[in-house]
Design a protein around this motif. Structure first.
Motif, mmCIF file in Angstrom:
data_model
loop_
_atom_site.group_PDB
_atom_site.id
_atom_site.type_symbol
_atom_site.label_atom_id
_atom_site.label_comp_id
_atom_site.label_asym_id
_atom_site.label_seq_id
_atom_site.Cartn_x
_atom_site.Cartn_y
_atom_site.Cartn_z
ATOM 1 N N PRO A 202 33.765 31.292 39.669
ATOM 2 C CA PRO A 202 34.967 32.120 39.544
ATOM 3 C C PRO A 202 35.710 31.796 38.258
ATOM 4 C CG PRO A 202 35.338 30.347 41.110
ATOM 5 C CD PRO A 202 33.898 30.263 40.715
ATOM 6 N N GLY A 203 36.296 32.806 37.674
ATOM 7 C CA GLY A 203 37.052 32.585 36.456
ATOM 8 C C GLY A 203 37.190 33.847 35.648
ATOM 9 N N VAL A 204 37.486 33.696 34.392
ATOM 10 C CA VAL A 204 37.674 34.816 33.466
ATOM 11 C C VAL A 204 36.349 35.103 32.773
ATOM 12 C CG1 VAL A 204 38.927 35.654 31.449
ATOM 13 C CG2 VAL A 204 40.077 34.152 33.105
ATOM 14 N N GLU A 205 35.897 36.338 32.881
ATOM 15 C CA GLU A 205 34.635 36.729 32.247
ATOM 16 C C GLU A 205 34.910 37.169 30.818
ATOM 17 O OE1 GLU A 205 30.705 39.546 33.093
ATOM 18 O OE2 GLU A 205 32.443 39.616 34.437
ATOM 19 N N ILE A 206 34.203 36.543 29.877
ATOM 20 C CA ILE A 206 34.368 36.876 28.468
ATOM 21 C C ILE A 206 33.004 37.024 27.803
ATOM 22 C CG2 ILE A 206 36.587 35.660 28.301
ATOM 23 C CD1 ILE A 206 35.087 33.430 26.776
ATOM 24 N N ALA A 207 33.022 37.604 26.631
ATOM 25 C CA ALA A 207 31.824 37.681 25.796
ATOM 26 C C ALA A 207 32.216 37.268 24.388
ATOM 27 C CB ALA A 207 31.252 39.089 25.799
ATOM 28 N N VAL A 208 31.376 36.459 23.773
ATOM 29 C CA VAL A 208 31.630 35.998 22.408
ATOM 30 C C VAL A 208 30.471 36.437 21.527
ATOM 31 C CG1 VAL A 208 32.042 34.028 20.896
ATOM 32 C CG2 VAL A 208 32.944 34.007 23.238
ATOM 33 N N GLY A 209 30.785 37.269 20.540
ATOM 34 C CA GLY A 209 29.780 37.709 19.588
ATOM 35 C C GLY A 209 29.613 36.706 18.464
ATOM 36 N N VAL A 210 28.399 36.605 17.970
ATOM 37 C CA VAL A 210 28.085 35.767 16.815
ATOM 38 C C VAL A 210 27.418 36.653 15.777
ATOM 39 C CG1 VAL A 210 26.767 33.797 15.956
ATOM 40 C CG2 VAL A 210 27.824 33.693 18.221
ATOM 41 N N VAL A 211 27.908 36.615 14.555
ATOM 42 C CA VAL A 211 27.326 37.418 13.482
ATOM 43 C C VAL A 211 27.113 36.558 12.251
ATOM 44 C CG1 VAL A 211 28.369 39.571 14.297
ATOM 45 C CG2 VAL A 211 29.566 38.182 12.608
ATOM 46 N N ASP A 212 26.137 36.953 11.463
ATOM 47 C CA ASP A 212 25.880 36.315 10.166
ATOM 48 C C ASP A 212 25.843 37.420 9.119
ATOM 49 O OD1 ASP A 212 25.039 34.978 7.912
ATOM 50 O OD2 ASP A 212 23.318 34.015 8.870
ATOM 51 N N THR A 213 26.868 37.460 8.297
ATOM 52 C CA THR A 213 26.953 38.484 7.254
ATOM 53 C C THR A 213 26.603 37.913 5.887
ATOM 54 O OG1 THR A 213 29.335 38.058 7.086
ATOM 55 C CG2 THR A 213 28.633 39.885 8.497
ATOM 56 N N GLY A 214 25.869 36.803 5.894
ATOM 57 C CA GLY A 214 25.399 36.233 4.639
ATOM 58 C C GLY A 214 25.911 34.850 4.343
ATOM 59 N N ASP A 215 26.895 34.391 5.117
ATOM 60 C CA ASP A 215 27.468 33.066 4.856
ATOM 61 C C ASP A 215 27.360 32.166 6.077
ATOM 62 O OD1 ASP A 215 29.197 34.510 6.373
ATOM 63 O OD2 ASP A 215 30.982 34.171 5.143
ATOM 64 N N GLY A 216 26.357 32.384 6.906
ATOM 65 C CA GLY A 216 26.144 31.570 8.090
ATOM 66 C C GLY A 216 26.709 32.205 9.343
ATOM 67 N N ALA A 217 26.228 31.734 10.472
ATOM 68 C CA ALA A 217 26.671 32.281 11.762
ATOM 69 C C ALA A 217 28.112 31.898 12.037
ATOM 70 C CB ALA A 217 25.762 31.769 12.873
ATOM 71 N N ARG A 218 28.892 32.874 12.531
ATOM 72 C CA ARG A 218 30.270 32.593 12.916
ATOM 73 C C ARG A 218 30.566 33.322 14.218
ATOM 74 N NH1 ARG A 218 33.683 36.942 11.454
ATOM 75 N NH2 ARG A 218 32.636 38.483 10.120
ATOM 76 N N ALA A 219 31.388 32.692 15.031
ATOM 77 C CA ALA A 219 31.766 33.289 16.315
ATOM 78 C C ALA A 219 32.959 34.203 16.130
ATOM 79 C CB ALA A 219 32.093 32.191 17.329
ATOM 80 N N LEU A 220 32.911 35.369 16.739
ATOM 81 C CA LEU A 220 34.022 36.306 16.741
ATOM 82 C C LEU A 220 34.991 35.948 17.867
ATOM 83 C CD1 LEU A 220 31.934 39.593 16.326
ATOM 84 C CD2 LEU A 220 33.071 38.288 14.514
ATOM 85 N N ASP A 221 36.141 36.582 17.873
ATOM 86 C CA ASP A 221 37.082 36.369 18.968
ATOM 87 C C ASP A 221 36.448 36.764 20.302
ATOM 88 O OD1 ASP A 221 39.114 35.460 17.351
ATOM 89 O OD2 ASP A 221 40.127 37.398 17.199
ATOM 90 N N ALA A 222 36.770 36.002 21.329
ATOM 91 C CA ALA A 222 36.273 36.329 22.663
ATOM 92 C C ALA A 222 36.898 37.623 23.162
ATOM 93 C CB ALA A 222 36.589 35.194 23.629
ATOM 94 N N ALA A 258 36.379 26.247 23.237
ATOM 95 C CA ALA A 258 35.176 25.891 23.987
ATOM 96 C C ALA A 258 34.185 27.054 24.020
ATOM 97 C CB ALA A 258 35.551 25.474 25.408
ATOM 98 N N ALA A 259 34.706 28.270 24.163
ATOM 99 C CA ALA A 259 33.838 29.451 24.201
ATOM 100 C C ALA A 259 33.149 29.664 22.863
ATOM 101 C CB ALA A 259 34.653 30.672 24.591
ATOM 102 N N SER A 260 33.883 29.523 21.772
ATOM 103 C CA SER A 260 33.286 29.678 20.443
ATOM 104 C C SER A 260 32.208 28.636 20.203
ATOM 105 C CB SER A 260 34.367 29.570 19.369
ATOM 106 O OG SER A 260 35.265 30.657 19.441
ATOM 107 N N GLU A 261 32.492 27.403 20.592
ATOM 108 C CA GLU A 261 31.514 26.334 20.419
ATOM 109 C C GLU A 261 30.262 26.599 21.236
ATOM 110 O OE1 GLU A 261 33.431 22.683 21.397
ATOM 111 O OE2 GLU A 261 34.850 22.774 19.718
ATOM 112 N N LEU A 262 30.436 27.091 22.464
ATOM 113 C CA LEU A 262 29.287 27.382 23.314
ATOM 114 C C LEU A 262 28.461 28.526 22.743
ATOM 115 C CD1 LEU A 262 27.629 26.947 25.865
ATOM 116 C CD2 LEU A 262 29.290 28.361 27.117
ATOM 117 N N ALA A 263 29.116 29.558 22.219
ATOM 118 C CA ALA A 263 28.391 30.691 21.646
ATOM 119 C C ALA A 263 27.561 30.248 20.440
ATOM 120 C CB ALA A 263 29.374 31.789 21.246
#
Length: 331
Positions: A202-222, A258-263
């Motif tokens: 149980p908890g808050v369901e979120i999704a975290v996108g990860v994109v690489d636009t040329g400067d390495g993978a980065r996590a987007l806002d949840a 924590a979510a960004s790190e996990l993504a």
């Protein structure tokens, strides 16, 4: 986009010059065909806005023979379901020497198999609900009543049952008690030969996108997901008004971190590239639980990764073009 348009549509900006040339693959024969058509249209429109030349077509018997002479700079598979995400098409594109957006076939296979992805993420230090994968053959050989009895004795309810491979929440059931488990297993097996049973967190369901636009993978806002019906099922995902979304998610800074790190951990542990979306639950203690990862996130008007890009003033065309250029440069 109709089926006919998906097969034949060629979209070219008025002034191409030396514009990059992309092929977007959309449609296919999976359960997620309609979602794929919508995703493909949105990708094509975004690239067109950046001055790209774009063809959109279905995967068919003429696809592979045509790639050598077509002159595409990159292929963007927008094929949801097995045809685009199980790694087979990506392996063939690799063999053909064609640059494409998204993870290679090895990483795609790992992510496509949810139990395998859970194991790899857990081994890398991520937290994921305890689960059990069961094949349809196990039920046939050992008998459904005996198998389900073992499960009922070993797990506390509620549980989640879903196909071990697949997306868009098709075949997913929340099981509040043991009497609902047999039906949930049947529903999961409708979409594949293997089912995954895991604890419901149980908890808050979120999704975290990860994109690489040329400067390495980065996590987007949840992106926080709040279905009107209470269940984030297929209809809630792709029908406007069925779900409320909040970007950034209404979670604490600790949970967001924590979510960004996990993504990012997931993206790296599975060897993903260019873009991915990690589905996560934030529990009452702000812990981030890994549920699954999608190597080809939905890119429709209601999909989560585009919402995250737009939330901070980003532009889909600029972002998608940068991702595609990254894919071209990676070869």
């Amino acid at each position: 986009m109709s089926e006919q348009q998906a097969s034949h549509r060629t979209a070219t900006p008025s002034s191409t010059g030396n514009s990059p040339y992309a092929l977007v693959l959309a449609g296919g024969i999976s359960h997620e065909r309609e979602v794929s058509l919508r995703s493909g249209r949105r990708v094509a429109d975004a690239l067109l806005e950046q001055g790209w030349r774009v063809d959109v077509r279905e995967p068919d018997a003429a696809l592979l023979p045509s790639l050598a002479d077509a002159g595409y700079d990159v292929v963007w598979p927008a094929l949801h379901g097995a045809s685009g995400e199980d790694g087979a098409l990506r392996a063939l594109l690799d063999l053909a020497g064609v640059p494409f957006v998204g993870s290679d076939h090895r990483a795609a296979r790992l992510a496509w198999d949810k139990p395998t992805a859970k194991t790899l993420v857990a081994n890398a230090g991520g937290v994921t609900p305890r689960g059990l994968a069961l094949s349809r053959e196990t039920f046939r050989e050992l008998g459904a009543p005996a198998v389900l009895k073992i499960v009922e004795n070993a797990f506390d309810f509620p549980l989640v049952v879903k196909p071990a491979k697949g997306g868009s929440a098709q075949g997913v059931s929340i099981v509040p008690a043991s009497d609902a488990l047999p039906r949930a297993m049947v529903e999961a097996y409708t979409y594949g030969d293997d089912a995954l049973i895991e604890y419901f967190v149980p908890g808050v369901e979120i999704a975290v996108g990860v994109v690489d636009t040329g400067d390495g993978a980065r996590a987007l806002d949840a992106v926080e997901i709040e279905p009107v019906s209470g269940a984030y099922d297929y209809e809630a995902r792709y029908n406007a008004g069925e779900t409320r979304f909040y970007t950034p998610a209404r979670i604490s800074p600790k949970a967001a971190s924590a979510a960004s790190e996990l993504a990012l951990l997931t993206h790296r542990a599975l060897g993903l590239r260019h873009l991915s979306r990690v589905d996560i639950i934030i529990d009452s203690e702000d812990r981030a639980w890994f549920l699954e990862v999608n190597v080809l996130p939905g890119l429709t008007e209601t999909s989560l990764l585009p919402q995250a890009i737009l939330a901070r003033g980003g532009d889909l065309g600029t972002t998608y073009a940068a991702i595609a250029r990254t894919a071209i440069g990676a070869v």
